[in-house]
Design a protein around this motif. Structure first.
Motif, PDB file in Angstrom:
ATOM      1  N   GLU A   5       0.825  -1.217   0.000  1.00 43.14           N
ATOM      2  CA  GLU A   5       0.000   0.000   0.000  1.00 43.14           C
ATOM      3  C   GLU A   5       0.850   1.253   0.000  1.00 43.14           C
ATOM      4  O   GLU A   5       0.532   2.243  -0.669  1.00 43.14           O
ATOM      5  N   TRP A   6       1.958   1.210   0.742  1.00 44.38           N
ATOM      6  CA  TRP A   6       2.854   2.377   0.769  1.00 44.38           C
ATOM      7  C   TRP A   6       3.511   2.594  -0.590  1.00 44.38           C
ATOM      8  O   TRP A   6       3.642   3.736  -1.042  1.00 44.38           O
ATOM      9  N   GLU A   7       3.936   1.528  -1.249  1.00 46.27           N
ATOM     10  CA  GLU A   7       4.584   1.671  -2.551  1.00 46.27           C
ATOM     11  C   GLU A   7       3.642   2.243  -3.593  1.00 46.27           C
ATOM     12  O   GLU A   7       4.062   3.023  -4.456  1.00 46.27           O
ATOM     13  N   VAL A   8       2.379   1.904  -3.513  1.00 48.38           N
ATOM     14  CA  VAL A   8       1.415   2.395  -4.499  1.00 48.38           C
ATOM     15  C   VAL A   8       1.001   3.831  -4.196  1.00 48.38           C
ATOM     16  O   VAL A   8       0.790   4.641  -5.109  1.00 48.38           O
ATOM     17  N   SER A   9       0.893   4.185  -2.909  1.00 48.72           N
ATOM     18  CA  SER A   9       0.348   5.487  -2.536  1.00 48.72           C
ATOM     19  C   SER A   9       1.431   6.554  -2.388  1.00 48.72           C
ATOM     20  O   SER A   9       1.494   7.506  -3.163  1.00 48.72           O
ATOM     21  N   TYR A  10       2.315   6.391  -1.401  1.00 46.16           N
ATOM     22  CA  TYR A  10       3.283   7.437  -1.082  1.00 46.16           C
ATOM     23  C   TYR A  10       4.717   7.078  -1.452  1.00 46.16           C
ATOM     24  O   TYR A  10       5.598   7.935  -1.381  1.00 46.16           O
ATOM     25  N   GLY A  11       4.977   5.825  -1.805  1.00 48.92           N
ATOM     26  CA  GLY A  11       6.345   5.430  -2.108  1.00 48.92           C
ATOM     27  C   GLY A  11       6.922   6.112  -3.331  1.00 48.92           C
ATOM     28  O   GLY A  11       8.123   6.381  -3.389  1.00 48.92           O
ATOM     29  N   GLN A  12       6.092   6.413  -4.328  1.00 50.44           N
ATOM     30  CA  GLN A  12       6.592   7.048  -5.542  1.00 50.44           C
ATOM     31  C   GLN A  12       7.150   8.438  -5.251  1.00 50.44           C
ATOM     32  O   GLN A  12       8.255   8.780  -5.680  1.00 50.44           O
ATOM     33  N   GLU A  13       6.396   9.216  -4.495  1.00 51.69           N
ATOM     34  CA  GLU A  13       6.836  10.577  -4.196  1.00 51.69           C
ATOM     35  C   GLU A  13       8.051  10.581  -3.292  1.00 51.69           C
ATOM     36  O   GLU A  13       8.973  11.394  -3.474  1.00 51.69           O
ATOM     37  N   GLN A  14       8.094   9.676  -2.321  1.00 50.76           N
ATOM     38  CA  GLN A  14       9.239   9.640  -1.414  1.00 50.76           C
ATOM     39  C   GLN A  14      10.500   9.147  -2.111  1.00 50.76           C
ATOM     40  O   GLN A  14      11.598   9.653  -1.854  1.00 50.76           O
ATOM     41  N   LEU A  15      10.362   8.164  -2.995  1.00 53.04           N
ATOM     42  CA  LEU A  15      11.523   7.712  -3.758  1.00 53.04           C
ATOM     43  C   LEU A  15      12.026   8.803  -4.699  1.00 53.04           C
ATOM     44  O   LEU A  15      13.240   8.948  -4.901  1.00 53.04           O
ATOM     45  N   LYS A  16      11.132   9.584  -5.250  1.00 52.90           N
ATOM     46  CA  LYS A  16      11.547  10.711  -6.089  1.00 52.90           C
ATOM     47  C   LYS A  16      12.331  11.739  -5.265  1.00 52.90           C
ATOM     48  O   LYS A  16      13.335  12.292  -5.738  1.00 52.90           O
ATOM     49  N   ASP A  17      11.897  12.000  -4.028  1.00 51.74           N
ATOM     50  CA  ASP A  17      12.622  12.934  -3.170  1.00 51.74           C
ATOM     51  C   ASP A  17      13.995  12.384  -2.786  1.00 51.74           C
ATOM     52  O   ASP A  17      14.974  13.138  -2.698  1.00 51.74           O
ATOM     53  N   VAL A  18      14.084  11.078  -2.547  1.00 53.53           N
ATOM     54  CA  VAL A  18      15.380  10.476  -2.227  1.00 53.53           C
ATOM     55  C   VAL A  18      16.328  10.584  -3.413  1.00 53.53           C
ATOM     56  O   VAL A  18      17.519  10.890  -3.255  1.00 53.53           O
ATOM     57  N   ALA A  19      15.832  10.363  -4.618  1.00 54.94           N
ATOM     58  CA  ALA A  19      16.671  10.511  -5.815  1.00 54.94           C
ATOM     59  C   ALA A  19      17.109  11.953  -6.013  1.00 54.94           C
ATOM     60  O   ALA A  19      18.233  12.210  -6.474  1.00 54.94           O
TER      61      ALA A  19
END
Length: 391
Positions: free
Chosen positions: A150-164
């Motif tokens: 659920e985290w990967e589908v909902s908020y994981g995309q935005e957080q991974l983009k911020d980490v990159a």
């Protein structure tokens, strides 16, 4: 007490004029014989260049006559560096800066709807007696796999983009262009028959652990085509703007990488000694149709560093109408003993070793009266090696 004669004789008409008007004009002030300079007529000592100024700039102190020889001996020191080296015009960002080049992102719930959903779930949980009893007796088990999905589908995309963004991946690979990794890309390196080393978006993986090709997993449709690239933007030995291509697989049907076209076979990481941590980035592209990678084809085996030279931005710029970045994952790697064997046995070249050349310490000149300045000229008489005391 009577006023002085010069005040009454010279400035009495001016005082009456000032008192009669709440806003004294310049013509009335000039009657006092004084000089008033406007802001336009003031001379500026230091004029900063047009544009942004470098942060935390300390203007150098004026160099005295006795410090001229130190300016030649220590040209790197900030006190003797000219202002032209400290102030600079910031370069304009490239046209691709801030451009979203990825797949469309699913819109997240608004704050109001999210609060309503949380209240609904909380009320349902309170109405469940079995759930309440398990929580009270500390026997409640939380399904972590479902929470992660659920985290990967909902908020994981935005957080991974911020980490990159934090690791400057967009800047070094796509010149500022970014994308949301909507396709979850999991990477695992096989350590032995029972254990694996996962890639957790920036964790440290040693060259020994990454000696063999990893297992890459992602969800996709059966009729879709994909391209997977592994590149190192920090390890090139000759060109700081270039990269080393470690793995390239194109025309992957679905998620079965073994059936894809191997454009460049896998090569283990080889960060040179003394260069610190280096980034190794997996980028997953979605294809619109089957592509011809004959221009990017490398011989097998490819043990030439010049042929493995790669530039991600140029590759995507030439094929931006046919490829769309959709997945991202990366890890960091540092030198270990296995890198020496890679240089000597596989690359057939001497191993490069980088060492930091420490600059000569700055010692201020001796002054007769060092007013509010540290006394540092005695530091040059200190022994270079520690003195051993024998008792």
């Amino acid at each position: 007490m009577a006023a002085p004669l010069w005040f009454g004789s010279r400035c009495s008409p001016v005082v009456h004029a000032l008192l009669s008007c709440s806003r004294p004009c310049r013509a009335r002030l000039d009657q006092c014989g004084r000089r008033f300079v406007s802001k336009k007529q003031r001379t500026e000592s230091i004029v900063a260049p047009v544009g942004p100024v470098k942060a935390n700039v300390q203007y150098p102190e004026p160099v005295e006559v006795g410090e001229i020889k130190y300016q030649e001996e220590y040209p790197w020191h900030e006190k003797t560096a000219p202002i032209s080296q400290q102030l600079y015009h910031a370069e304009e960002p490239p046209p691709s800066h801030g451009v979203d080049i990825g797949l469309p992102v699913r819109k997240s719930l608004r704050v109001k709807k999210l609060r309503q959903l949380k209240k609904k779930v909380a009320s349902e949980n309170r109405a469940n007696p079995e759930l309440e009893r398990a929580a009270r007796l500390r026997t409640l088990k939380v399904p972590l796999d479902e929470v992660k999905q659920e985290w990967e589908v909902s908020y994981g995309q935005e957080q991974l983009k911020d980490v990159a963004t934090h690791y400057s991946i967009w800047k070094d690979l796509f010149e500022g262009a970014h994308f949301h990794p909507v396709v979850v890309t999991n990477v695992y390196y096989g350590y032995d028959d029972e254990h694996v080393v996962p890639v957790y978006r920036g964790n440290v993986v040693t060259p020994t652990e990454a000696s063999r090709p990893p297992v890459v997993e992602y969800e996709s449709e059966e009729n879709s085509l994909w391209t997977l690239i592994l590149t190192n933007p920090d390890g090139h030995l000759r060109d700081n703007e270039a990269e080393y291509l470690h793995w390239f697989v194109g025309n992957i049907p679905g998620s079965d990488i073994s059936k894809g076209e191997t454009v460049c076979e896998y090569f283990p990481p080889f960060p040179a000694q003394g260069t610190g941590y280096q980034r190794f980035v997996f980028v997953l592209f979605k294809q619109e149709a089957p592509l011809d990678y004959s221009m990017e084809k490398r011989p097998s085996p490819c043990h030439s560093l010049s042929r493995r030279t790669f530039r991600m931005f140029e590759f995507y710029r030439d094929r931006q109408d046919q490829l769309t970045p959709a997945g991202l994952n990366f890890f960091q790697c540092q030198w270990d003993q296995s890198v020496r064997d890679i240089f000597r046995q596989i690359l057939k070249m001497p191993e490069p070793i980088f060492e930091y050349d420490f600059p000569k310490p700055f010692i201020a000149p001796q002054l007769m009266v060092p007013h509010r300045k540290p006394v540092q000229y005695l530091d040059k008489y200190l022994p270079k090696e520690p003195v051993l005391k024998w008792y």
